[in-house]
Design an enzyme around this catalytic site. Structure first.
Site, short mmCIF file in Angstrom:
data_model
loop_
_atom_site.label_atom_id
_atom_site.label_comp_id
_atom_site.label_asym_id
_atom_site.label_seq_id
_atom_site.Cartn_x
_atom_site.Cartn_y
_atom_site.Cartn_z
N HIS A 277 -21.45 30.39 56.22
CA HIS A 277 -21.17 30.90 54.87
C HIS A 277 -22.02 32.13 54.56
O HIS A 277 -22.99 32.41 55.25
CB HIS A 277 -21.36 29.82 53.80
N GLU B 161 -21.17 30.82 49.05
CA GLU B 161 -22.15 30.13 48.21
C GLU B 161 -22.58 31.11 47.13
O GLU B 161 -22.82 32.28 47.41
CB GLU B 161 -23.37 29.73 49.08
N HIS C 204 -28.16 35.50 51.51
CA HIS C 204 -28.32 35.15 52.93
C HIS C 204 -26.96 34.95 53.59
O HIS C 204 -25.95 34.78 52.93
CB HIS C 204 -29.18 33.90 53.12
CO CO Z 1 -26.78 28.86 52.03
#
Ligand code: CO
Length: 134
Positions: free
Chosen positions: A79, A130, A7
């Site tokens: 992020h 991440e 994502h």
């Molecule tokens: Co995230």
């Protein structure tokens, strides 16, 4: 080492307004909001055919995204999340290569009930990364 893009996360000042933009204006499928007190955020996921967009709003007084929002009052990209097969092996390889892992260096359980880690943006082209074990 990294696999698919899981994502892209966008911090928003108003989660209901952000959800409405993705649902009504952009015509995407948007999940209900979920509070994640351990991470200091409330999240909404926008499901696209090839990836997801994570909308984040601060939760609580010491949210890790509060400072980001004060610098970016309209919101902004926060992020990107890449999938890894083994998060401990990925972390150990990255630390050995000189990369910095945020926090205490141990994975936390993220928004999808899977272990996640964050990597220092200064080590990765100015982008907070991440990693999520899938
Ligand atoms: Co995230």
């Amino acid at each position: 080492m990294i696999g698919k893009l899981n994502h892209v996360a966008i911090v928003v000042p108003d989660l209901a307004a952000g959800s409405a933009i993705y649902r009504d204006t952009l015509g995407a499928k948007v999940s209900a909001p979920v509070n994640m007190p351990e991470h200091g955020v409330t999240t909404v996921f926008v499901e696209l055919s090839n990836t997801k967009i994570e909308l984040l709003q601060p939760l609580g007084d010491d949210s890790p995204i509060a400072k980001f929002l004060s610098r970016n009052p309209d919101g902004g990209m926060h992020h990107v999340c890449y999938e890894v097969a083994d998060i401990i092996m990925a972390r150990d390889n990255l630390v050995a290569a000189g990369a910095r892992v945020l926090g205490d260096g141990n994975p936390k359980i993220g928004a999808h009930n899977k272990p996640v880690l964050f990597l220092h943006p200064k080590d990765f082209c100015g982008t907070l990364i991440e990693l999520e074990q899938v």
